[in-house]
Design a protein around this motif. Structure first.
Motif, PDB file in Angstrom:
ATOM      1  N   TRP A  62       0.863  -1.183   0.000  1.00 38.98           N
ATOM      2  CA  TRP A  62       0.000   0.000   0.000  1.00 38.98           C
ATOM      3  C   TRP A  62       0.889   1.220   0.000  1.00 38.98           C
ATOM      4  O   TRP A  62       1.877   1.295   0.736  1.00 38.98           O
ATOM      5  N   HIS A 145      -9.320   3.010   2.918  1.00 45.15           N
ATOM      6  CA  HIS A 145      -8.081   2.240   2.880  1.00 45.15           C
ATOM      7  C   HIS A 145      -8.131   1.009   3.778  1.00 45.15           C
ATOM      8  O   HIS A 145      -7.234   0.172   3.728  1.00 45.15           O
ATOM      9  N   GLN A 148      -7.834  -2.490   2.337  1.00 49.60           N
ATOM     10  CA  GLN A 148      -6.516  -2.844   1.813  1.00 49.60           C
ATOM     11  C   GLN A 148      -5.600  -3.438   2.884  1.00 49.60           C
ATOM     12  O   GLN A 148      -4.552  -4.004   2.550  1.00 49.60           O
TER      13      GLN A 148
END
Length: 304
Positions: A62, A145, A148
């Motif tokens: 990421w 996010h 992820q």
């Protein structure tokens, strides 16, 4: 004047019992002091946790543009930090210290995940960001996010929608937070709890304190509609909170299963306690050790 008359009067004063209101205020004071103690210990716990082996197995890629964005390692360390502070908080409560060790362990294992979720939610209401939660180590995890980094159950989104936003609307304060935390913790029906009566009495005492606090608020703010049934509105947060906590446990379990994270012994004992036989030595060491010494194994188990 007879001397024994003076003595009797003095004895009566010395033996004066606290009024019900004074005793009730003591409980709120205990809970607030316990929370403030944890906040004072927080920096040392974060520092100690930084020496642990990384929780991230390196399989999640990421691009972290914000320096405060939480990585998988930050999330793992944040959970560990909250567990250590959770144990220290519980140890500071007289209602907890009077229990047998088996009942102490049962409450810790039964309440750990829910207390973590509640702490994150309360910390996030003051963040001023509608789509982000704030972890114990002050790193941020935005909702977009979260998936992820292994949030397959959308735990972050549910924390924001079902806990943070209602808490903001209610403008929950510290006293209400600590009372709700204690109500959640003293759960007489957790697995392996033997002294259910003592735990239930502790919960009812916290419940009465919360109800009285909310009643006092309603009297002061009679024109504010949000004060109507305030204690009930706060308690209605608990079913969602416990459901989210169970999904957090599932996320940790799946992340470990897929080899995304390592899990240390304290997290395994308190968060994944249904997955293996209990190891009483871990909690015994944690309950006996001060926070500035290693309370659990420093090593993190590495999945092969």
């Amino acid at each position: 004047m007879k001397s024994n008359a003076i003595q009797n009067e003095r004895d009566a004063i010395g033996k004066r019992k606290k009024t019900p209101e004074e005793g009730k205020e003591d409980l709120i004071d205990q809970l607030v002091q316990a929370e403030q103690m944890c906040q004072q210990l927080r920096s040392s716990v974060i520092k100690n946790t930084s020496s642990l082996a990384p929780y991230d197995c390196g399989k999640v890629k990421w691009n972290y543009e914000d320096a405060r964005s939480a990585t998988l390692d930050d999330i793992g360390k944040s959970i560990h930090q909250q567990l250590v502070l959770f144990i220290e908080w519980a140890k500071s409560l007289p209602q907890f210290s009077f229990l047998a060790q088996v009942d102490q362990a049962a409450l810790l294992k039964g309440g750990a995940a829910s207390i973590i979720v509640l702490g994150v939610a309360y910390r996030s209401i003051h963040l001023g960001m509608d789509d982000t939660i704030c972890l114990a180590n002050d790193t941020l995890l935005p909702k977009e996010h979260a998936t992820q980094v292994g949030d397959i159950n959308c735990v972050v989104g549910r924390i924001l929608a079902e806990l943070v936003n209602p808490m903001r609307r209610l403008d929950m304060d510290l006293v209400e937070y600590v009372a709700l935390k204690a109500i959640l913790f003293f759960n007489p029906v957790v697995r392996e709890c033997n002294d259910q009566t003592s735990v239930e009495n502790a919960r009812y005492a916290c419940l009465r304190s919360l109800q009285r606090r909310c009643t006092d608020k309603a009297i002061v703010n009679q024109e504010d509609d949000s004060q109507d049934c305030r204690s009930g509105k706060l308690l209605l947060l608990l079913p969602s909170l416990q459901a989210i906590a169970q999904q957090l446990v599932e996320d940790v379990q799946l992340a470990r299963l897929f080899g995304l994270v390592n899990v240390d012994s304290l997290m395994e004992e308190l968060i994944l306690n249904d997955l293996k036989p209990s190891d009483p030595q871990i909690l015994q060491t944690s309950l006996a050790s001060p926070v500035n010494t290693p309370s659990v194994k420093a090593e993190v188990e590495v999945e092969e």
